[in-house]
Scaffold this active site. Structure first.
Site, PDB file in Angstrom:
ATOM      1  N   MET A  24      61.037 -15.987  -2.885  1.00 55.56           N
ATOM      2  CA  MET A  24      59.976 -14.975  -2.982  1.00 55.56           C
ATOM      3  C   MET A  24      59.905 -14.405  -4.392  1.00 55.56           C
ATOM      4  SD  MET A  24      58.144 -14.475  -0.275  1.00 55.56           S
ATOM      5  CE  MET A  24      58.084 -14.307   1.525  1.00 55.56           C
ATOM      6  N   CYS A  33      62.358 -13.051   2.663  1.00 59.25           N
ATOM      7  CA  CYS A  33      62.522 -14.434   3.116  1.00 59.25           C
ATOM      8  C   CYS A  33      63.985 -14.601   3.523  1.00 59.25           C
ATOM      9  CB  CYS A  33      62.076 -15.442   2.054  1.00 59.25           C
ATOM     10  SG  CYS A  33      63.019 -15.432   0.517  1.00 59.25           S
ATOM     11  N   THR A  84      66.606 -15.634   1.629  1.00 56.59           N
ATOM     12  CA  THR A  84      67.513 -15.149   0.584  1.00 56.59           C
ATOM     13  C   THR A  84      66.876 -14.146  -0.366  1.00 56.59           C
ATOM     14  OG1 THR A  84      66.813 -16.936  -0.877  1.00 56.59           O
ATOM     15  CG2 THR A  84      68.721 -17.373   0.543  1.00 56.59           C
ATOM     16  N   GLY A  85      65.570 -14.100  -0.416  1.00 61.02           N
ATOM     17  CA  GLY A  85      64.848 -13.314  -1.417  1.00 61.02           C
ATOM     18  C   GLY A  85      64.578 -14.101  -2.684  1.00 61.02           C
ATOM     19  N   HIS A  92      65.627   0.055 -15.750  1.00 67.56           N
ATOM     20  CA  HIS A  92      65.581  -0.730 -16.990  1.00 67.56           C
ATOM     21  C   HIS A  92      64.417  -1.714 -17.029  1.00 67.56           C
ATOM     22  CE1 HIS A  92      70.061  -0.165 -18.302  1.00 67.56           C
ATOM     23  NE2 HIS A  92      69.526   0.960 -17.843  1.00 67.56           N
ATOM     24  N   ARG A 131      63.494   2.746 -24.827  1.00 68.39           N
ATOM     25  CA  ARG A 131      63.728   1.389 -25.347  1.00 68.39           C
ATOM     26  C   ARG A 131      63.395   0.328 -24.315  1.00 68.39           C
ATOM     27  NH1 ARG A 131      68.443   3.395 -23.455  1.00 68.39           N
ATOM     28  NH2 ARG A 131      69.949   2.004 -22.448  1.00 68.39           N
ATOM     29  N   HIS A 132      63.485   0.684 -23.051  1.00 63.88           N
ATOM     30  CA  HIS A 132      63.192  -0.292 -21.998  1.00 63.88           C
ATOM     31  C   HIS A 132      61.693  -0.615 -21.934  1.00 63.88           C
ATOM     32  CE1 HIS A 132      67.307   0.079 -20.772  1.00 63.88           C
ATOM     33  NE2 HIS A 132      67.168   1.383 -20.602  1.00 63.88           N
ATOM     34  N   ASP A 143      58.201 -14.541   5.085  1.00 65.81           N
ATOM     35  CA  ASP A 143      58.026 -15.840   5.729  1.00 65.81           C
ATOM     36  C   ASP A 143      58.722 -15.789   7.096  1.00 65.81           C
ATOM     37  OD1 ASP A 143      60.732 -16.124   5.234  1.00 65.81           O
ATOM     38  OD2 ASP A 143      60.548 -17.931   3.995  1.00 65.81           O
ATOM     39  N   HIS A 144      58.857 -16.949   7.732  1.00 63.83           N
ATOM     40  CA  HIS A 144      59.438 -16.991   9.075  1.00 63.83           C
ATOM     41  C   HIS A 144      60.877 -16.492   9.107  1.00 63.83           C
ATOM     42  CE1 HIS A 144      60.249 -20.739   6.982  1.00 63.83           C
ATOM     43  NE2 HIS A 144      61.352 -20.841   7.695  1.00 63.83           N
TER      44      HIS A 144
HETATM   45  C1  RB5 Z   1      63.340 -20.818   4.590  1.00 61.33           C
HETATM   46  O1  RB5 Z   1      64.204 -21.651   5.317  1.00 61.33           O
HETATM   47  C2  RB5 Z   1      64.005 -20.353   3.297  1.00 61.33           C
HETATM   48  O2  RB5 Z   1      64.162 -21.417   2.428  1.00 61.33           O
HETATM   49  C3  RB5 Z   1      63.211 -19.239   2.656  1.00 61.33           C
HETATM   50  O3  RB5 Z   1      63.078 -18.190   3.574  1.00 61.33           O
HETATM   51  C4  RB5 Z   1      63.821 -18.606   1.425  1.00 61.33           C
HETATM   52  O4  RB5 Z   1      65.151 -18.253   1.639  1.00 61.33           O
HETATM   53  C5  RB5 Z   1      63.627 -19.296   0.159  1.00 61.33           C
HETATM   54  O5  RB5 Z   1      63.994 -18.798  -0.917  1.00 61.33           O
END
Ligand code: RB5
Length: 151
Positions: A71, A65, A67-68, A98, A132-133, A8-9
């Site tokens: 996504m 994104c 924080t990840g 795993h 097992r995994h 994303d942005h």
């Molecule tokens: C965008 O501001 C932010 O919320 C997005 O990139 C992401 O971190 C969401 O999980």
């Protein structure tokens, strides 16, 4: 390896950096966007990558994104997609060994480009341990919300 990538942005600059690294390392990269800082919604980009992985057009997916987290949440809505959001190498390795994770979600506001490169390298290079995994990973897609938890 064929890798579908999107951001994303908040993640597009790190995504651009990682796409160049992946191509330089010899991977086939399908860059699905975005490529601008215009505000956009992460679930739309996660959907593109997770569909590519689910349909076998990509062996692995990479999402970026802020924080990840968003996504990974969005990607994991797709059956057969096992996305992990991480900012450390240990989790990246164990998610492969795993959990047979097939999508990596990174946070551009959390990891510096150099660490992101290392996380991606570990994620792509580490094989699934199986054994097992395999049974446990199989249960991820076996169960539905309507099923009761075992006692
Ligand atoms: C965008 O501001 C932010 O919320 C997005 O990139 C992401 O971190 C969401 O999980």
């Amino acid at each position: 390896m064929r890798i579908a990538v999107a951001a994303d942005h908040a993640g597009f600059e790190l995504k651009r950096h990682l796409v160049a690294c992946l191509a330089a390392a010899g991977h086939t990269v399908d860059d699905l966007g975005t490529d601008t800082p215009a505000s956009t919604d992460y679930p739309d980009w996660a959907a593109r990558v997770s569909e590519a992985v689910r349909e076998g057009r990509a062996e692995r997916g990479l999402l970026v994104c802020g924080t990840g987290v968003g996504m990974a949440m969005a990607a994991n809505r797709r059956r057969g997609v096992r996305a992990v959001a991480t900012s450390d190498l240990f989790t990246a390795r164990l998610a492969r060994e795993h959990n047979d994770a097939n999508v990596l979600a990174l946070g551009a506001r959390i990891v510096a480009p150099a660490l992101a490169e290392e996380i991606v390298t570990v994620f792509l290079a580490t094989p699934f341990a199986g054994g097992r995994h395999q049974r446990r990973v199989g249960k991820l897609d076996d169960r539905t919300d309507s099923e009761e938890s075992p006692a």
